[in-house]
Motif scaffolding. Structure first.
Motif, PDB file in Angstrom:
ATOM      1  N   LEU A  10      45.882  52.146  44.252  1.00  0.00           N
ATOM      2  CA  LEU A  10      46.016  53.319  43.397  1.00  0.00           C
ATOM      3  C   LEU A  10      46.172  52.905  41.933  1.00  0.00           C
ATOM      4  CD1 LEU A  10      46.418  56.398  43.025  1.00  0.00           C
ATOM      5  CD2 LEU A  10      48.848  55.999  43.412  1.00  0.00           C
ATOM      6  N   LEU A  11      47.029  51.937  41.679  1.00  0.00           N
ATOM      7  CA  LEU A  11      47.223  51.454  40.308  1.00  0.00           C
ATOM      8  C   LEU A  11      45.928  50.871  39.747  1.00  0.00           C
ATOM      9  CD1 LEU A  11      50.710  49.789  40.780  1.00  0.00           C
ATOM     10  CD2 LEU A  11      50.222  51.776  39.351  1.00  0.00           C
ATOM     11  N   ARG A  12      45.214  50.135  40.587  1.00  0.00           N
ATOM     12  CA  ARG A  12      43.944  49.545  40.151  1.00  0.00           C
ATOM     13  C   ARG A  12      42.950  50.640  39.777  1.00  0.00           C
ATOM     14  NH1 ARG A  12      39.280  48.658  42.747  1.00  0.00           N
ATOM     15  NH2 ARG A  12      40.103  48.953  44.852  1.00  0.00           N
ATOM     16  N   HIS A  13      42.869  51.665  40.603  1.00  0.00           N
ATOM     17  CA  HIS A  13      41.954  52.778  40.320  1.00  0.00           C
ATOM     18  C   HIS A  13      42.355  53.491  39.035  1.00  0.00           C
ATOM     19  CE1 HIS A  13      39.302  53.076  43.890  1.00  0.00           C
ATOM     20  NE2 HIS A  13      40.287  52.392  44.469  1.00  0.00           N
ATOM     21  N   GLN A  14      43.651  53.656  38.819  1.00  0.00           N
ATOM     22  CA  GLN A  14      44.114  54.344  37.615  1.00  0.00           C
ATOM     23  C   GLN A  14      43.745  53.568  36.357  1.00  0.00           C
ATOM     24  OE1 GLN A  14      48.288  54.995  38.370  1.00  0.00           O
ATOM     25  NE2 GLN A  14      47.893  56.881  39.477  1.00  0.00           N
ATOM     26  N   LYS A  15      43.690  52.249  36.469  1.00  0.00           N
ATOM     27  CA  LYS A  15      43.292  51.424  35.326  1.00  0.00           C
ATOM     28  C   LYS A  15      41.768  51.370  35.177  1.00  0.00           C
ATOM     29  CE  LYS A  15      47.284  49.388  34.050  1.00  0.00           C
ATOM     30  NZ  LYS A  15      47.828  49.376  32.710  1.00  0.00           N
ATOM     31  N   GLY A  16      41.058  51.829  36.206  1.00  0.00           N
ATOM     32  CA  GLY A  16      39.606  51.778  36.168  1.00  0.00           C
ATOM     33  C   GLY A  16      39.066  50.378  36.429  1.00  0.00           C
ATOM     34  N   TRP A  17      39.836  49.557  37.134  1.00  0.00           N
ATOM     35  CA  TRP A  17      39.454  48.178  37.400  1.00  0.00           C
ATOM     36  C   TRP A  17      38.818  48.057  38.776  1.00  0.00           C
ATOM     37  CZ3 TRP A  17      44.868  45.882  35.899  1.00  0.00           C
ATOM     38  CH2 TRP A  17      45.018  45.920  34.506  1.00  0.00           C
ATOM     39  N   SER A  18      37.898  47.140  38.905  1.00  0.00           N
ATOM     40  CA  SER A  18      37.318  46.822  40.207  1.00  0.00           C
ATOM     41  C   SER A  18      38.189  45.770  40.885  1.00  0.00           C
ATOM     42  CB  SER A  18      35.899  46.269  40.033  1.00  0.00           C
ATOM     43  OG  SER A  18      35.951  45.004  39.388  1.00  0.00           O
ATOM     44  N   GLN A  19      37.929  45.543  42.166  1.00  0.00           N
ATOM     45  CA  GLN A  19      38.643  44.467  42.857  1.00  0.00           C
ATOM     46  C   GLN A  19      38.333  43.134  42.184  1.00  0.00           C
ATOM     47  OE1 GLN A  19      37.678  44.681  47.044  1.00  0.00           O
ATOM     48  NE2 GLN A  19      39.484  45.944  47.449  1.00  0.00           N
ATOM     49  N   GLU A  20      37.121  42.979  41.736  1.00  0.00           N
ATOM     50  CA  GLU A  20      36.736  41.739  41.057  1.00  0.00           C
ATOM     51  C   GLU A  20      37.553  41.541  39.774  1.00  0.00           C
ATOM     52  OE1 GLU A  20      32.769  39.479  39.264  1.00  0.00           O
ATOM     53  OE2 GLU A  20      32.642  41.596  39.827  1.00  0.00           O
ATOM     54  N   ASP A  21      37.742  42.621  39.014  1.00  0.00           N
ATOM     55  CA  ASP A  21      38.527  42.535  37.774  1.00  0.00           C
ATOM     56  C   ASP A  21      39.934  42.021  38.065  1.00  0.00           C
ATOM     57  OD1 ASP A  21      36.420  43.631  36.277  1.00  0.00           O
ATOM     58  OD2 ASP A  21      37.171  45.680  36.538  1.00  0.00           O
ATOM     59  N   VAL A  22      40.569  42.619  39.061  1.00  0.00           N
ATOM     60  CA  VAL A  22      41.950  42.239  39.381  1.00  0.00           C
ATOM     61  C   VAL A  22      41.992  40.831  39.957  1.00  0.00           C
ATOM     62  CG1 VAL A  22      43.992  42.824  40.733  1.00  0.00           C
ATOM     63  CG2 VAL A  22      42.640  44.643  39.697  1.00  0.00           C
ATOM     64  N   ALA A  23      41.058  40.513  40.835  1.00  0.00           N
ATOM     65  CA  ALA A  23      41.027  39.172  41.428  1.00  0.00           C
ATOM     66  C   ALA A  23      40.909  38.104  40.345  1.00  0.00           C
ATOM     67  CB  ALA A  23      39.869  39.072  42.420  1.00  0.00           C
ATOM     68  N   LYS A  24      40.053  38.349  39.357  1.00  0.00           N
ATOM     69  CA  LYS A  24      39.912  37.386  38.248  1.00  0.00           C
ATOM     70  C   LYS A  24      41.218  37.246  37.487  1.00  0.00           C
ATOM     71  CE  LYS A  24      34.961  37.732  37.322  1.00  0.00           C
ATOM     72  NZ  LYS A  24      33.927  38.210  36.385  1.00  0.00           N
ATOM     73  N   ASP A  27      43.498  35.265  39.418  1.00  0.00           N
ATOM     74  CA  ASP A  27      42.934  33.953  39.711  1.00  0.00           C
ATOM     75  C   ASP A  27      42.861  33.693  41.217  1.00  0.00           C
ATOM     76  OD1 ASP A  27      41.702  31.593  38.928  1.00  0.00           O
ATOM     77  OD2 ASP A  27      43.587  30.465  38.922  1.00  0.00           O
ATOM     78  N   ILE A  28      42.385  34.724  41.934  1.00  0.00           N
ATOM     79  CA  ILE A  28      42.161  34.603  43.371  1.00  0.00           C
ATOM     80  C   ILE A  28      40.768  35.141  43.694  1.00  0.00           C
ATOM     81  CG2 ILE A  28      44.607  34.737  43.992  1.00  0.00           C
ATOM     82  CD1 ILE A  28      44.190  37.676  44.753  1.00  0.00           C
ATOM     83  N   SER A  29      40.320  34.920  44.904  1.00  0.00           N
ATOM     84  CA  SER A  29      38.998  35.419  45.290  1.00  0.00           C
ATOM     85  C   SER A  29      39.059  36.927  45.536  1.00  0.00           C
ATOM     86  CB  SER A  29      38.510  34.716  46.551  1.00  0.00           C
ATOM     87  OG  SER A  29      39.297  35.114  47.659  1.00  0.00           O
ATOM     88  N   ILE A  30      37.906  37.556  45.480  1.00  0.00           N
ATOM     89  CA  ILE A  30      37.821  38.995  45.756  1.00  0.00           C
ATOM     90  C   ILE A  30      38.256  39.295  47.191  1.00  0.00           C
ATOM     91  CG2 ILE A  30      36.282  40.990  45.853  1.00  0.00           C
ATOM     92  CD1 ILE A  30      34.609  39.572  43.619  1.00  0.00           C
ATOM     93  N   PRO A  31      37.791  38.517  48.188  1.00  0.00           N
ATOM     94  CA  PRO A  31      38.258  38.790  49.551  1.00  0.00           C
ATOM     95  C   PRO A  31      39.776  38.644  49.706  1.00  0.00           C
ATOM     96  CG  PRO A  31      36.285  37.420  49.608  1.00  0.00           C
ATOM     97  CD  PRO A  31      36.717  37.510  48.180  1.00  0.00           C
ATOM     98  N   ALA A  32      40.367  37.681  48.992  1.00  0.00           N
ATOM     99  CA  ALA A  32      41.822  37.510  49.069  1.00  0.00           C
ATOM    100  C   ALA A  32      42.522  38.739  48.508  1.00  0.00           C
ATOM    101  CB  ALA A  32      42.253  36.261  48.308  1.00  0.00           C
ATOM    102  N   PHE A  33      42.007  39.267  47.395  1.00  0.00           N
ATOM    103  CA  PHE A  33      42.620  40.468  46.831  1.00  0.00           C
ATOM    104  C   PHE A  33      42.395  41.670  47.741  1.00  0.00           C
ATOM    105  CE2 PHE A  33      42.557  44.324  44.238  1.00  0.00           C
ATOM    106  CZ  PHE A  33      43.895  44.317  43.851  1.00  0.00           C
TER     107      PHE A  33
END
Length: 113
Positions: A10-24, A27-33
């Protein structure tokens, strides 16, 4: 941990970030996130601190965060922005009146000259 993952999503969506954005940022992989968001992976304290910092919250705020609280916070922010907008609109109207008055004064001076 599924509830925490939903909060993070929910927080990620509110920021308008993708899973890739947060994973970067973490500093983890997208699947890990993705596994964090879905609750497949338990989050250790250091990762929890990293995530809370990313979303500009304390760990306690992240753990106790609820959608309703965020909705209220968003509502309060919207009301504050709306008030500022209304104030600016009033200023614009006042400036428009002054421009019209000056234009009329110039026009009147031209006619009498």
């Amino acid at each position: 941990m599924k509830t925490l993952g939903k909060k993070i999503r929910l927080l990620r969506h509110q920021k308008g970030w993708s899973q890739e954005d947060v994973a970067k940022r973490l500093d983890i992989s997208i699947p890990a996130f993705s596994k964090i968001e879905t609750g497949i992976t338990d989050i250790n304290l250091s990762r929890l601190e990293q995530i809370s910092t990313l979303f500009e919250m304390s760990v306690v705020q992240l753990l106790t965060f609820s959608e309703g609280e965020q909705d209220q916070k968003t509502q309060n922010e919207l009301e504050a922005v709306h008030k500022k907008l209304m104030d600016r609109e009033a200023e614009v109207i006042d400036l428009q009146k002054k421009v019209i008055e000056l234009f009329e004064e110039l026009r009147h001076n031209k006619v009498t000259a």
